[in-house]
Scaffold this motif. Sequence first.
Motif, PDB file in Angstrom:
ATOM      1  N   VAL A   5     -20.330-143.408  43.847  1.00  0.00           N
ATOM      2  CA  VAL A   5     -20.156-144.852  43.785  1.00  0.00           C
ATOM      3  C   VAL A   5     -21.449-145.506  44.261  1.00  0.00           C
ATOM      4  CG1 VAL A   5     -18.845-146.844  44.608  1.00  0.00           C
ATOM      5  CG2 VAL A   5     -17.678-144.654  44.226  1.00  0.00           C
ATOM      6  N   VAL A   6     -21.956-146.439  43.460  1.00  0.00           N
ATOM      7  CA  VAL A   6     -23.160-147.189  43.825  1.00  0.00           C
ATOM      8  C   VAL A   6     -22.807-148.666  43.722  1.00  0.00           C
ATOM      9  CG1 VAL A   6     -25.581-147.663  43.285  1.00  0.00           C
ATOM     10  CG2 VAL A   6     -24.645-145.359  42.906  1.00  0.00           C
ATOM     11  N   VAL A   7     -23.008-149.385  44.815  1.00  0.00           N
ATOM     12  CA  VAL A   7     -22.683-150.802  44.856  1.00  0.00           C
ATOM     13  C   VAL A   7     -23.955-151.589  45.145  1.00  0.00           C
ATOM     14  CG1 VAL A   7     -21.322-152.596  45.997  1.00  0.00           C
ATOM     15  CG2 VAL A   7     -20.363-150.309  45.691  1.00  0.00           C
ATOM     16  N   PHE A   8     -24.181-152.630  44.357  1.00  0.00           N
ATOM     17  CA  PHE A   8     -25.271-153.567  44.603  1.00  0.00           C
ATOM     18  C   PHE A   8     -24.650-154.927  44.883  1.00  0.00           C
ATOM     19  CE2 PHE A   8     -27.819-157.081  42.982  1.00  0.00           C
ATOM     20  CZ  PHE A   8     -28.939-156.967  43.781  1.00  0.00           C
ATOM     21  N   SER A   9     -25.144-155.575  45.930  1.00  0.00           N
ATOM     22  CA  SER A   9     -24.730-156.936  46.246  1.00  0.00           C
ATOM     23  C   SER A   9     -25.988-157.746  46.495  1.00  0.00           C
ATOM     24  CB  SER A   9     -23.836-156.949  47.485  1.00  0.00           C
ATOM     25  OG  SER A   9     -23.448-158.271  47.802  1.00  0.00           O
ATOM     26  N   GLY A  10     -26.259-158.692  45.612  1.00  0.00           N
ATOM     27  CA  GLY A  10     -27.473-159.483  45.767  1.00  0.00           C
ATOM     28  C   GLY A  10     -27.765-160.294  44.525  1.00  0.00           C
ATOM     29  N   HIS A  11     -28.994-160.772  44.461  1.00  0.00           N
ATOM     30  CA  HIS A  11     -29.397-161.615  43.339  1.00  0.00           C
ATOM     31  C   HIS A  11     -29.641-160.788  42.087  1.00  0.00           C
ATOM     32  CE1 HIS A  11     -29.645-165.348  45.536  1.00  0.00           C
ATOM     33  NE2 HIS A  11     -30.197-164.672  46.535  1.00  0.00           N
ATOM     34  N   HIS A  69     -20.899-135.643  36.516  1.00  0.00           N
ATOM     35  CA  HIS A  69     -20.038-136.170  37.570  1.00  0.00           C
ATOM     36  C   HIS A  69     -19.644-137.591  37.204  1.00  0.00           C
ATOM     37  CE1 HIS A  69     -20.616-132.989  40.580  1.00  0.00           C
ATOM     38  NE2 HIS A  69     -21.849-132.924  40.131  1.00  0.00           N
ATOM     39  N   TYR A  70     -18.437-137.955  37.557  1.00  0.00           N
ATOM     40  CA  TYR A  70     -18.007-139.337  37.366  1.00  0.00           C
ATOM     41  C   TYR A  70     -18.783-140.247  38.306  1.00  0.00           C
ATOM     42  CZ  TYR A  70     -15.330-143.601  37.796  1.00  0.00           C
ATOM     43  OH  TYR A  70     -14.973-144.913  37.839  1.00  0.00           O
ATOM     44  N   GLN A  71     -19.116-141.447  37.832  1.00  0.00           N
ATOM     45  CA  GLN A  71     -19.752-142.464  38.658  1.00  0.00           C
ATOM     46  C   GLN A  71     -19.136-143.825  38.410  1.00  0.00           C
ATOM     47  OE1 GLN A  71     -24.041-141.543  37.651  1.00  0.00           O
ATOM     48  NE2 GLN A  71     -24.281-142.109  39.803  1.00  0.00           N
ATOM     49  N   LEU A  72     -19.142-144.626  39.465  1.00  0.00           N
ATOM     50  CA  LEU A  72     -18.744-146.024  39.386  1.00  0.00           C
ATOM     51  C   LEU A  72     -19.915-146.852  39.905  1.00  0.00           C
ATOM     52  CD1 LEU A  72     -16.693-148.374  39.091  1.00  0.00           C
ATOM     53  CD2 LEU A  72     -15.979-147.877  41.441  1.00  0.00           C
ATOM     54  N   ILE A  73     -20.343-147.821  39.106  1.00  0.00           N
ATOM     55  CA  ILE A  73     -21.412-148.730  39.507  1.00  0.00           C
ATOM     56  C   ILE A  73     -20.792-150.122  39.608  1.00  0.00           C
ATOM     57  CG2 ILE A  73     -23.668-149.685  38.924  1.00  0.00           C
ATOM     58  CD1 ILE A  73     -24.178-146.797  38.626  1.00  0.00           C
ATOM     59  N   VAL A  74     -20.917-150.734  40.779  1.00  0.00           N
ATOM     60  CA  VAL A  74     -20.441-152.095  40.994  1.00  0.00           C
ATOM     61  C   VAL A  74     -21.665-152.969  41.203  1.00  0.00           C
ATOM     62  CG1 VAL A  74     -19.037-153.619  42.424  1.00  0.00           C
ATOM     63  CG2 VAL A  74     -18.306-151.252  42.048  1.00  0.00           C
ATOM     64  N   ALA A  75     -21.823-153.964  40.359  1.00  0.00           N
ATOM     65  CA  ALA A  75     -22.977-154.862  40.435  1.00  0.00           C
ATOM     66  C   ALA A  75     -22.472-156.260  40.741  1.00  0.00           C
ATOM     67  CB  ALA A  75     -23.757-154.829  39.130  1.00  0.00           C
ATOM     68  N   GLU A  76     -22.518-156.620  42.019  1.00  0.00           N
ATOM     69  CA  GLU A  76     -22.073-157.939  42.441  1.00  0.00           C
ATOM     70  C   GLU A  76     -23.293-158.837  42.611  1.00  0.00           C
ATOM     71  OE1 GLU A  76     -19.843-160.348  45.967  1.00  0.00           O
ATOM     72  OE2 GLU A  76     -20.869-158.493  46.434  1.00  0.00           O
ATOM     73  N   GLY A  77     -23.514-159.646  41.617  1.00  0.00           N
ATOM     74  CA  GLY A  77     -24.624-160.588  41.611  1.00  0.00           C
ATOM     75  C   GLY A  77     -24.441-161.495  40.413  1.00  0.00           C
ATOM     76  N   PHE A 131     -21.500-166.627  38.043  1.00  0.00           N
ATOM     77  CA  PHE A 131     -22.072-166.595  39.377  1.00  0.00           C
ATOM     78  C   PHE A 131     -21.191-165.779  40.303  1.00  0.00           C
ATOM     79  CE2 PHE A 131     -23.363-170.678  37.491  1.00  0.00           C
ATOM     80  CZ  PHE A 131     -24.715-170.409  37.403  1.00  0.00           C
ATOM     81  N   SER A 132     -21.814-165.181  41.305  1.00  0.00           N
ATOM     82  CA  SER A 132     -21.048-164.446  42.319  1.00  0.00           C
ATOM     83  C   SER A 132     -21.082-165.257  43.610  1.00  0.00           C
ATOM     84  CB  SER A 132     -21.646-163.056  42.539  1.00  0.00           C
ATOM     85  OG  SER A 132     -22.953-163.160  43.051  1.00  0.00           O
ATOM     86  N   ASN A 133     -20.203-164.893  44.526  1.00  0.00           N
ATOM     87  CA  ASN A 133     -20.122-165.604  45.793  1.00  0.00           C
ATOM     88  C   ASN A 133     -20.974-164.877  46.828  1.00  0.00           C
ATOM     89  OD1 ASN A 133     -19.503-166.920  48.132  1.00  0.00           O
ATOM     90  ND2 ASN A 133     -17.300-166.580  48.016  1.00  0.00           N
ATOM     91  N   ALA A 134     -22.190-165.307  46.994  1.00  0.00           N
ATOM     92  CA  ALA A 134     -23.113-164.645  47.919  1.00  0.00           C
ATOM     93  C   ALA A 134     -22.731-164.853  49.375  1.00  0.00           C
ATOM     94  CB  ALA A 134     -24.527-165.146  47.671  1.00  0.00           C
ATOM     95  N   ALA A 135     -21.859-165.764  49.665  1.00  0.00           N
ATOM     96  CA  ALA A 135     -21.533-166.080  51.059  1.00  0.00           C
ATOM     97  C   ALA A 135     -20.441-165.190  51.647  1.00  0.00           C
ATOM     98  CB  ALA A 135     -21.127-167.543  51.167  1.00  0.00           C
ATOM     99  N   SER A 136     -19.916-164.258  50.876  1.00  0.00           N
ATOM    100  CA  SER A 136     -18.768-163.469  51.334  1.00  0.00           C
ATOM    101  C   SER A 136     -19.003-161.982  51.114  1.00  0.00           C
ATOM    102  CB  SER A 136     -17.527-163.898  50.570  1.00  0.00           C
ATOM    103  OG  SER A 136     -16.474-163.006  50.767  1.00  0.00           O
ATOM    104  N   ILE A 137     -18.437-161.146  51.985  1.00  0.00           N
ATOM    105  CA  ILE A 137     -18.461-159.698  51.748  1.00  0.00           C
ATOM    106  C   ILE A 137     -17.116-159.224  51.211  1.00  0.00           C
ATOM    107  CG2 ILE A 137     -20.252-159.232  53.462  1.00  0.00           C
ATOM    108  CD1 ILE A 137     -18.001-158.000  55.225  1.00  0.00           C
ATOM    109  N   GLY A 138     -16.312-160.167  50.734  1.00  0.00           N
ATOM    110  CA  GLY A 138     -14.987-159.834  50.222  1.00  0.00           C
ATOM    111  C   GLY A 138     -14.983-158.758  49.170  1.00  0.00           C
ATOM    112  N   THR A 139     -15.880-158.816  48.213  1.00  0.00           N
ATOM    113  CA  THR A 139     -15.944-157.787  47.169  1.00  0.00           C
ATOM    114  C   THR A 139     -16.272-156.438  47.773  1.00  0.00           C
ATOM    115  OG1 THR A 139     -16.599-159.371  45.492  1.00  0.00           O
ATOM    116  CG2 THR A 139     -17.129-157.076  45.047  1.00  0.00           C
ATOM    117  N   LEU A 140     -17.150-156.405  48.747  1.00  0.00           N
ATOM    118  CA  LEU A 140     -17.564-155.141  49.361  1.00  0.00           C
ATOM    119  C   LEU A 140     -16.454-154.509  50.188  1.00  0.00           C
ATOM    120  CD1 LEU A 140     -21.104-156.285  50.512  1.00  0.00           C
ATOM    121  CD2 LEU A 140     -20.485-155.001  48.449  1.00  0.00           C
ATOM    122  N   THR A 141     -15.709-155.329  50.909  1.00  0.00           N
ATOM    123  CA  THR A 141     -14.656-154.750  51.744  1.00  0.00           C
ATOM    124  C   THR A 141     -13.435-154.429  50.906  1.00  0.00           C
ATOM    125  OG1 THR A 141     -13.853-156.959  52.371  1.00  0.00           O
ATOM    126  CG2 THR A 141     -15.424-155.887  53.852  1.00  0.00           C
TER     127      THR A 141
END
Length: 183
Positions: A95-101, A135-143, A173-183
Motif C-alpha cells: 500500500v502506497v499513500v500520497f497526501s499532498g498537492h 504482488h497486489y498493490q493499492l495506491i491512494v493518491a489524496e490530492g 479538490f481534496s481537503n488538505a486540512a484533515s487527516i481523515g482520509t489517512l486515518t
Amino acid sequence: HFGWDYHAAYHEKHSKALYDWLVSRKGFKSPVSSYDKLRFDSGPLKGKVSWRGKNVEVELSLFWGQKGLATDPDTAAGGKQLEKDMFQSLKSREVVVFSGHSGPFYGFALANWKMTSEGDVDDSELAQAPLWKDHYQLIVAEGCDTYGIGQSFATNPSKPGLKDLDVITTTSFSNAASIGTLT
C-alpha cells in the motif's frame, strides 16, 4: 508520503498527527522514542489491525520533508531523497499513500517547488516507475485532481492492464486540512 504544503505546513502537521494517532490510539510501536526523532530511514512503525476477523501485522513508514535534514523540502538533495523514497515504496510496498498537492499531469509534489525543481514525481514518471511485480498493490493518491495518475499507472509496464493494482484518486479538490482520509 506527505507532499510539501505551502498553506500551513500540513506535511509536518499531518505526519505528526498521524504518528500520534497510530502510537497513542492504535497501539503501534515506533522505531524511535518520539515523532521528533523519526527520520525517513528510521524504519517502520509496527502494529496490528483487525481485518475480516483476523489480526494482521502491519508495518507503516512515514515520509515527509523535514527542514535541515536529509529530506529538507527546500533543497535539491532533500527533494531527490523524497523522490527516491517514493519510488522505493512503489517498487516494494503493498500500500502506497500520497497526501499532498497534485493536479492534472503533476503527480506527487513532495518538495517545495518554489525552492527546487527536485521532489516532484510527475505522471510521466509514474507511467514508467517500477512497481512491485507479482504482488497486489493499492495506491491512494489524496490530492487535488489526482485522477490523471490513474492513466499513468494503467500504462505502466510493471502492471499491464492494472493487473494486481488498484488506484484510488480524487476527481476534484481534496481537503488538505484533515487527516481523515489517512486515518
